[in-house]
Scaffold this motif. Sequence first.
Motif, short mmCIF file in Angstrom:
data_model
loop_
_atom_site.label_atom_id
_atom_site.label_comp_id
_atom_site.label_asym_id
_atom_site.label_seq_id
_atom_site.Cartn_x
_atom_site.Cartn_y
_atom_site.Cartn_z
N HIS A 91 0.82 -1.20 0.00
CA HIS A 91 0.00 0.00 0.00
C HIS A 91 0.86 1.26 0.00
O HIS A 91 1.93 1.30 0.60
N THR A 92 0.37 2.28 -0.66
CA THR A 92 1.03 3.59 -0.61
C THR A 92 0.63 4.29 0.68
O THR A 92 -0.30 3.87 1.39
N HIS B 38 17.86 -0.35 -1.23
CA HIS B 38 16.52 -0.03 -1.72
C HIS B 38 15.81 0.79 -0.64
O HIS B 38 14.99 0.26 0.12
N ARG B 39 16.11 2.08 -0.59
CA ARG B 39 15.60 2.92 0.49
C ARG B 39 14.46 3.83 0.07
O ARG B 39 13.58 4.13 0.88
N ASP B 40 14.46 4.30 -1.15
CA ASP B 40 13.54 5.36 -1.56
C ASP B 40 12.08 4.97 -1.48
O ASP B 40 11.22 5.81 -1.18
N GLU B 41 11.75 3.71 -1.77
CA GLU B 41 10.34 3.30 -1.80
C GLU B 41 9.67 3.49 -0.43
O GLU B 41 8.49 3.83 -0.35
N ASP C 264 7.51 9.45 2.21
CA ASP C 264 6.07 9.47 2.47
C ASP C 264 5.61 8.27 3.29
O ASP C 264 4.87 8.42 4.27
N LEU C 265 6.03 7.07 2.92
CA LEU C 265 5.58 5.89 3.65
C LEU C 265 6.09 5.89 5.08
O LEU C 265 5.35 5.54 6.01
N ALA C 266 7.34 6.27 5.27
CA ALA C 266 7.88 6.33 6.63
C ALA C 266 7.11 7.34 7.47
O ALA C 266 6.83 7.11 8.65
N ARG C 267 6.77 8.47 6.86
CA ARG C 267 6.01 9.49 7.58
C ARG C 267 4.64 8.96 7.99
O ARG C 267 4.22 9.13 9.14
N VAL C 268 3.97 8.28 7.08
CA VAL C 268 2.64 7.74 7.38
C VAL C 268 2.73 6.63 8.42
O VAL C 268 1.89 6.53 9.33
N ALA C 269 3.75 5.78 8.31
CA ALA C 269 3.92 4.71 9.31
C ALA C 269 4.07 5.30 10.70
O ALA C 269 3.50 4.77 11.68
N GLY C 270 4.80 6.40 10.81
CA GLY C 270 4.94 7.06 12.09
C GLY C 270 3.63 7.68 12.55
O GLY C 270 3.25 7.58 13.72
N GLN C 271 2.95 8.32 11.62
CA GLN C 271 1.68 8.98 11.94
C GLN C 271 0.63 7.98 12.42
O GLN C 271 -0.15 8.30 13.34
N LEU C 272 0.63 6.79 11.82
CA LEU C 272 -0.37 5.77 12.17
C LEU C 272 0.14 4.78 13.22
O LEU C 272 -0.59 3.85 13.59
#
Length: 332
Positions: A175-176, A206-209, A213-221
């Motif tokens: 998921h994005t 392979h870090r960019d994926e 954004d995904l790291a930010r959302v993972a933290g937020q959620l």
Amino acid sequence: MNDPATRSAEARAASAGDTALVTAPVAVPRRIGTSDLRVFPIALSGTVFGWTADGPTTTRILDRFVELDGTFIDTADSYAGGRSEIMIGNWMRERRNRDAVTIATKVGKSPDHPGLSAPAVRASVEASMRRLRVDHIDVLFLHIDDTTVSFDETLLAVDELIRAGHVRYFGGSDHTGDRLLEARIASGQLGVAHMVALQKHYNLVHRDEYEGDLARVAGQLDLGVLPRFALAAGFLTGKYRSRADLERERRGAEASRYLNRRGLRIVGALDRVAEETGTSVATVALSWLLSRPRVIAPVVSVSNPDQLEAIMAAPRTALSRHQLTELDRVSE
């Protein structure tokens, strides 16, 4: 963790001052997101079970994994046409150790029950429980982002399974960030269980994926992150350094994308840190992952039990701030 041993380990790691070791030398179990599941910080992948690893090899790998304190096993209903789940289920039954391990599986890719419609999710979970010989799955991952089905339908089906006691927690996999946020909003509106974990392709080459954004959302959620392909198809073990190396190994084709100037520069840095720490390239690559925010347990596949020594050493390998900074720099 609330037990005294864990608090002591965390205190030692936190009190080391300016030269602090970012990775604790004690393998403290980590909590998966907001769940009550705490696991050893390496997840054993069942990808090869029933495919390149036969029954006896699979049993030896699983036995050695738990001998080395492993607790978290990750598989999928699509791995080897379901044979991976069968082998893991047979092993748990023979060892009578179901309560000692955390089992994760995935749904969405099985040819028998494809997609994430409510009927497919229910049928997939029922089939997985039969193959695994269990009455519940600890973590259920949505193996795909099925945009042909509304999140409401999928989330309600998963919540039904959770309320029935067949699934404890669930997470996303492909998921994005926007879709993860959409799922959380839908969960809140429906009043159903929400995701607690995320599996994503993430490693030193392979870090960019994931990062951004995904790291930010993972933290937020408040999601627990389990990096897939944590060793980049074996490239981050250091065994692929030339085209000849690729040709000798079955998985060489998968690792070939990393055999370039940047990839070799990263392996060179891993070599230096491995020498400094008295460990291996694979150990250091996984220890770097474990230093990243929200990472709970890299998901790692092995083809024989001997490979587990280096893998399971990662949570116990302390990397200095300087070493982590160097690995960050060469892999940018």
